[in-house]
Design a protein around this motif. Structure first.
Motif, PDB file in Angstrom:
ATOM      1  N   ARG A   2      11.487  -6.471  -6.018  1.00  0.00           N
ATOM      2  CA  ARG A   2      10.925  -7.112  -4.851  1.00  0.00           C
ATOM      3  C   ARG A   2       9.700  -7.925  -5.241  1.00  0.00           C
ATOM      4  N   ALA A   3       9.441  -9.031  -4.590  1.00  0.00           N
ATOM      5  CA  ALA A   3       8.270  -9.842  -4.901  1.00  0.00           C
ATOM      6  C   ALA A   3       7.013  -9.011  -4.792  1.00  0.00           C
ATOM      7  N   GLN A   4       6.085  -9.185  -5.708  1.00  0.00           N
ATOM      8  CA  GLN A   4       4.799  -8.504  -5.780  1.00  0.00           C
ATOM      9  C   GLN A   4       4.929  -7.048  -6.169  1.00  0.00           C
ATOM     10  N   SER A   5       6.113  -6.606  -6.695  1.00  0.00           N
ATOM     11  CA  SER A   5       6.239  -5.231  -7.160  1.00  0.00           C
ATOM     12  C   SER A   5       5.337  -5.011  -8.356  1.00  0.00           C
ATOM     13  N   ILE A 169       8.072   1.873  -9.267  1.00  0.00           N
ATOM     14  CA  ILE A 169       7.039   1.827  -8.241  1.00  0.00           C
ATOM     15  C   ILE A 169       6.946   0.403  -7.714  1.00  0.00           C
ATOM     16  N   GLY A 170       6.827   0.273  -6.396  1.00  0.00           N
ATOM     17  CA  GLY A 170       6.777  -1.039  -5.766  1.00  0.00           C
ATOM     18  C   GLY A 170       5.462  -1.274  -5.041  1.00  0.00           C
ATOM     19  N   PRO A 171       5.423  -2.264  -4.166  1.00  0.00           N
ATOM     20  CA  PRO A 171       4.205  -2.591  -3.431  1.00  0.00           C
ATOM     21  C   PRO A 171       3.715  -1.442  -2.563  1.00  0.00           C
ATOM     22  N   ARG A 172       2.430  -1.430  -2.257  1.00  0.00           N
ATOM     23  CA  ARG A 172       1.827  -0.322  -1.511  1.00  0.00           C
ATOM     24  C   ARG A 172       2.266  -0.235  -0.065  1.00  0.00           C
ATOM     25  N   GLU A 173       2.627  -1.352   0.540  1.00  0.00           N
ATOM     26  CA  GLU A 173       2.882  -1.360   1.973  1.00  0.00           C
ATOM     27  C   GLU A 173       4.354  -1.563   2.322  1.00  0.00           C
ATOM     28  N   VAL A 174       5.227  -1.581   1.310  1.00  0.00           N
ATOM     29  CA  VAL A 174       6.642  -1.894   1.536  1.00  0.00           C
ATOM     30  C   VAL A 174       7.510  -0.764   1.001  1.00  0.00           C
TER      31      VAL A 174
END
Length: 259
Positions: A2-5, A169-174
Motif C-alpha cells: 500500500r502507498a506509504q507503507s 507492517i503498514g501505515p499507522r492509520e490504515v
C-alpha cells in the motif's frame, strides 16, 4: 504494498517481468498435504468463525481507515485469546523480488517486508500467505496484545478460511492488507496493481501464537487450525493461558454488533 507503507530497507533495482504471466497457482512448497492450488485451508468452517466475531468489543482506542483519505471506521476487536477486524484487502507484494512481485508488477514494491525468514532471507509474498498489521500507534499497539511477526491468523472471505502469519507492517492509520499468496488462496484478485477487494474480509489473529519459522506454512496451518477450533468451541484461542495487560489508558468499550 500500500502507498506509504513502512519498509525496513531501501528500494533495490527494478527487476524485469515478462509481459504475459502464466496462470498463477499456489507453489507446492507452501501447500499443506492434500491441499489444492488456489484454495483455502480446510478444517474449521468459515461460518463458525464468523459466528464468533459477530460482536465487537474494541481493544483499539480509535478506528482505522481502509485507505488513506477515507473515514476511520474499522475498530480492532477483542476475543478470548484473539483480536480481529473486518476490512478490505489490498495486495502486499513486498519482500523477495519474483516474477509476480517486483517493480514492474507493483509500483509501490519494496524489496523487504518488516519481518524475515528464520534463515535471514526475505519473505516471498507470492508464495507465503501473510497479513499486514498497522504500525503501532495511539490507535492500537499490537505488541501489547501478544501479536507480532510470525503470529498466526485466520483470514476469512466468502466461505473460505486461509491461515497466514503476520509478515509485514503498514501505515499507522490504515488497515486491511495481505500478501499476494493470501489473496490467491482466497480467490481474491491478487494483482498488486488493481487487485484486492473493497470489503468482506475478516482477519482473526491469535495472541501468543508466534511460530518458530515464519516461512513454515504447514506449522501456521496446524497452529491456526488448533486455535481456531478452540475459539469456535468457546475456549480461549491462545497458546498461553495468561492474557496480556490492557494498554495504559485503554478503557473497555461496550460490544458492537456487526451488521
Amino acid at each position: 504494498m500500500r502507498a506509504q507503507s513502512l519498509t525496513l530497507v531501501a528500494a533495490s533495482a527494478a527487476l524485469l517481468a515478462p509481459t504475459t504471466l502464466p496462470t498463477p497457482t499456489v507453489p507446492y512448497a507452501y501447500r499443506t498435504r492434500g491441499e489444492p492450488a488456489a484454495h483455502g485451508d480446510g478444517g474449521v468452517q468459515a461460518a463458525d468463525l464468523l459466528a464468533r466475531v459477530r460482536d465487537c468489543t474494541p481493544v483499539s482506542r480509535g478506528r482505522y481507515r481502509l485507505d488513506a483519505g477515507q473515514p476511520a471506521t474499522v475498530p480492532v476487536c477483542g476475543l478470548p485469546g484473539a483480536v480481529f477486524w473486518k476490512a478490505d484487502m489490498d495486495i502486499d507484494c513486498d519482500g523477495r523480488p519474483t516474477v509476480r512481485c517486483n517493480r514492474r508488477t507493483d509500483p509501490q514494491f519494496s524489496p523487504a517486508a518488516a519481518y524475515e525468514q528464520s534463515n535471514g532471507r526475505r519473505l516471498d509474498a507470492a508464495r507465503l500467505p501473510y497479513i499486514v498489521l498497522p504500525a503501532p500507534s495511539r490507535i492500537w499497539d499490537h505488541r501489547a496484545h501478544g501479536v507480532d511477526g510470525g503470529s498466526v491468523a485466520a483470514v476469512v472471505y466468502r466461505g473460505r478460511v486461509q491461515y497466514a502469519v503476520v509478515g509485514d507492517i503498514g501505515p499507522r492509520e490504515v488497515i486491511g492488507e495481505a500478501s499476494y499468496a493470501t489473496a490467491l488462496r482466497l480467490g481474491i484478485p491478487a494483482d498488486p496493481h488493481g487487485g484486492g477487494v473493497r470489503s468482506g474480509v475478516t482477519y482473526i489473529v491469535f495472541r501468543h501464537s508466534r511460530i518458530s519459522a515464519i516461512e513454515d506454512h504447514a506449522d501456521a496451518v496446524a497452529t491456526g487450525e488448533r486455535l481456531a477450533r478452540r475459539l469456535v468451541n468457546g475456549g480461549t484461542a491462545t497458546a498461553q493461558a495468561d492474557e496480556p495487560p490492557r494498554p495504559p489508558g485503554a478503557v473497555p468499550a461496550a460490544p458492537h454488533t456487526f451488521r
